[in-house]
Design a protein around this motif. Structure first.
Motif, mmCIF file in Angstrom:
data_model
loop_
_atom_site.group_PDB
_atom_site.id
_atom_site.type_symbol
_atom_site.label_atom_id
_atom_site.label_comp_id
_atom_site.label_asym_id
_atom_site.label_seq_id
_atom_site.Cartn_x
_atom_site.Cartn_y
_atom_site.Cartn_z
ATOM 1 N N GLY B 88 -0.790 -1.282 3.483
ATOM 2 C CA GLY B 88 -1.704 -0.317 2.635
ATOM 3 C C GLY B 88 -0.519 0.832 2.084
ATOM 4 O O GLY B 88 -0.744 1.228 0.740
ATOM 5 N N VAL B 89 0.478 1.140 2.901
ATOM 6 C CA VAL B 89 1.352 2.298 2.155
ATOM 7 C C VAL B 89 2.759 1.699 1.645
ATOM 8 O O VAL B 89 3.134 2.145 0.620
ATOM 9 C CB VAL B 89 1.502 3.275 3.298
ATOM 10 C CG1 VAL B 89 2.380 4.421 3.053
ATOM 11 C CG2 VAL B 89 0.107 3.755 3.760
ATOM 12 N N THR B 90 3.575 1.014 2.571
ATOM 13 C CA THR B 90 4.837 0.795 2.094
ATOM 14 C C THR B 90 4.928 -0.153 0.813
ATOM 15 O O THR B 90 5.786 0.455 -0.088
ATOM 16 C CB THR B 90 5.562 -0.168 3.331
ATOM 17 O OG1 THR B 90 5.386 0.560 4.534
ATOM 18 C CG2 THR B 90 7.013 -0.266 3.221
ATOM 19 N N THR B 91 4.380 -1.063 0.856
ATOM 20 C CA THR B 91 4.230 -1.908 -0.439
ATOM 21 C C THR B 91 3.913 -1.105 -1.536
ATOM 22 O O THR B 91 4.558 -0.949 -2.734
ATOM 23 C CB THR B 91 3.255 -2.936 -0.298
ATOM 24 O OG1 THR B 91 3.450 -3.740 0.770
ATOM 25 C CG2 THR B 91 3.667 -4.030 -1.432
ATOM 26 N N VAL B 92 2.805 -0.139 -1.529
ATOM 27 C CA VAL B 92 2.473 0.551 -2.704
ATOM 28 C C VAL B 92 3.759 1.708 -3.079
ATOM 29 O O VAL B 92 3.901 1.761 -4.362
ATOM 30 C CB VAL B 92 1.082 1.239 -2.292
ATOM 31 C CG1 VAL B 92 0.704 2.272 -3.488
ATOM 32 C CG2 VAL B 92 -0.011 0.338 -2.235
ATOM 33 N N LEU B 93 4.167 2.274 -2.194
ATOM 34 C CA LEU B 93 5.340 3.107 -2.387
ATOM 35 C C LEU B 93 6.290 2.682 -3.001
ATOM 36 O O LEU B 93 7.102 3.097 -3.886
ATOM 37 C CB LEU B 93 5.676 4.121 -1.274
ATOM 38 C CG LEU B 93 4.392 5.097 -0.560
ATOM 39 C CD1 LEU B 93 4.884 5.768 0.691
ATOM 40 C CD2 LEU B 93 3.823 5.769 -1.496
#
Lengths: 101, 205, 229
Positions: B88-93
């Motif tokens: 949810g977070v790392t890929t998006v950031l």
């Protein structure tokens, strides 16, 4: 006691077969990895990561059944919901080269 | 609901009880071997991918394998964290960061290997592998978790009586080592502040 | 070949967003948000080609987002009985905001999710955690000694931990992750923002001259940095 512990053939329980099925899905995921790494276009990679995510949801659900731990389904749910986020993030990134990002 | 106490207490015990009975479960089971192969392949592809976007995508796939592996080892809290953070977070950031930079169009798909660097890394890796012999096998009764039951079993047996919380992991995190968790929360908070400073901003949104 | 097209789009984005910045700065918006105010509604200006929001992604997100957010709440609140807790639940709830931002545009998300909300989540969570820890200290106990918490009827240990997870850790994680998302979406500050703007920024070239100088195009400096590779 539960269905998972029932012996099916030659000492193999249902849980063992479920684990074997999960291993088969993982091998399929390794095959899909080729497309994610090689994929000449970004669309290939988006589709590959989407398939990988769906594959992982299936693996996690099978693991949950094989280990007879119903709470593990939470992890599969989280992946099902967040894999969609990953897919739309990459596809939006691809469409406008980060213009909407 | 069974709750998480059998989930934690039954975890290692079920491995030990299943292993001798079922013929499929050898030293390394099929699911373990395939998941480990998946994780190793994705890690290598992430390291060697020339295109940064491909590396980010394959890194997302790596987290999928890690979450399944943690799930198989009956660590659902870790698997849930891996799922929530990396999918949810790392890929998006990382994608947002890529959107703010330029991406070079590469001819080749993979990095060329720098031999001296690979040698140094391989040397370190071999040194780390030497310590593998001292690590007890998964579910082994010789593991410190089991050979030292006065400490470790105490948490599993006494958690509910002391905290009325079924999830031992959460009880340990929030109660038995709550001060440490407070430090972690403050570290997360400080990480946000540090990002503000690095990016020369005053406000988040 | 698609990458080549992408790169041209990239340069368009850089120059146009730089051109948009002064016009936005003249509007009623606070000056520190000026450079980033070129979002979904005027993305046609930025891209040169008309772009409509995806008819697939938007309705799907409309359907999925409430369920995902509820599931994040479940992970947070039910952390004592099943795997999960404040950290995981907060991350999922922040991911829902990312999802909405991707579907409906980051700038329009920034409009309804003000900086105050993000900061209040992070700071409030940290203060709530510290407060729950300090209440027993005030009552003569140790830090985070839950059994001294003045909670009537309910078990103070269990609900003290729930309080730490639900109003402490989860808001910190959600707030900080949302903040990082919006920060990275803004990119490096180029409009003379940053800490101590105002008078210090006018003559701020003493210590902050380098980052302030490349005004207008945050991507310009990044592109140079990326070209070195």
């Amino acid at each position: 006691m539960s269905v998972v512990d029932a012996t099916l053939v030659a000492g193999y329980t249902v849980g063992d077969f479920l684990l074997l099925a999960a291993a088969g899905f993982t091998v399929l995921a390794i095959g899909m990895l080729y497309r994610a790494v090689k994929g000449p276009t970004m669309q290939d990679r988006v589709l590959a990561v989407n398939v990988l995510g769906t594959n992982t949801v299936v693996i996690l659900a099978i693991l949950s059944a094989a280990l007879s731990e119903p709470t593990f389904l939470d992890i599969a749910l989280v992946y099902a919901l967040l894999n969609f986020l990953m897919a739309i993030a990459i596809s939006k990134f691809t469409v406008e080269r980060g213009g909407v990002l | 609901m069974t709750g998480a106490v059998p989930l934690v207490t039954g975890s290692v015990g079920s491995v030990g009880s299943v292993a001798p009975v079922s013929p499929v479960v050898a030293q390394v089971t099929a699911i373990e071997a395939s998941l480990l192969a998946f994780v190793v392949f994705t890690a290598l592809a992430t390291a060697f991918a020339r295109d940064v976007l491909a590396a980010v995508i394959v890194f997302g796939a790596y987290s999928l394998g890690m979450a399944a592996l943690y799930t198989f080892y009956r660590a659902p809290d870790v698997a849930l964290t891996e799922a929530a953070i990396s999918a949810g977070v790392t890929t998006v950031l990382l994608l947002l960061t890529l959107a703010k930079t330029t991406r070079i169009d590469h001819e080749t798909a993979f990095e060329s290997v720098n031999l001296p660097a690979a040698g140094a890394a391989g040397f370190l890796f071999a040194g780390l592998l030497l310590t593998m012999g001292d690590i007890p096998a998964i579910g082994s009764p010789d593991a410190p978790v089991w050979s030292n039951p006065d400490v470790t079993q105490w948490y599993l047996t006494e958690t509910y009586a002391q905290t009325h919380v079924e999830n031992t992991v959460m009880a340990v995190l929030a109660a038995f080592r709550g001060f440490d968790t407070f430090g972690e929360a403050v570290v997360v908070f400080a990480g946000g502040i540090a990002a503000l400073i690095v990016l020369h901003r005053e406000v988040f949104a | 070949m698609s990458d080549a097209v992408d790169d041209t789009d990239m340069t368009d984005t850089a120059t146009n967003s730089g051109a948009d910045a002064p016009t936005d700065a003249e509007s009623d918006l606070p000056p520190h948000r000026a450079a980033a105010r070129s979002g979904r509604l005027d993305s046609e200006n930025r891209q040169g080609t008309p772009y409509t929001e995806s008819q697939v992604i938007m309705p799907t997100v409309k359907v999925i987002a409430p369920f995902a957010f509820t599931f994040g709440l479940f992970i947070t609140f039910h952390g004592s009985g099943s795997p999960g807790g404040g950290f995981q639940g907060g991350a999922i709830m922040a991911a829902v905001v990312f999802m909405i931002a991707f579907a409906f545009g980051i700038e329009s998300t920034r409009d309804w999710l003000a900086n105050t909300v993000v900061v209040a989540l992070a700071v409030g969570g940290a203060l709530a955690f510290a407060g729950i820890g300090l209440v027993p200290v005030a009552l003569g106990g140790a830090f985070l000694q839950y059994d001294l918490l003045p909670i009537p009827i309910l078990n103070p240990v269990k609900y003290g931990m729930e309080g730490v997870e639900v109003i402490g850790i989860a808001p910190i994680v959600a707030g900080v992750l949302m903040g990082l998302f919006f920060l990275l979406a803004n990119g490096f500050s180029s409009d003379g923002g940053g800490f101590g703007n105002g008078s210090l920024d006018e003559d701020g070239s003493i210590d902050e001259g380098e980052p302030v100088d490349d005004d207008g195009s945050p991507e310009a400096g990044a592109a140079d940095a990326g070209g070195d590779r």
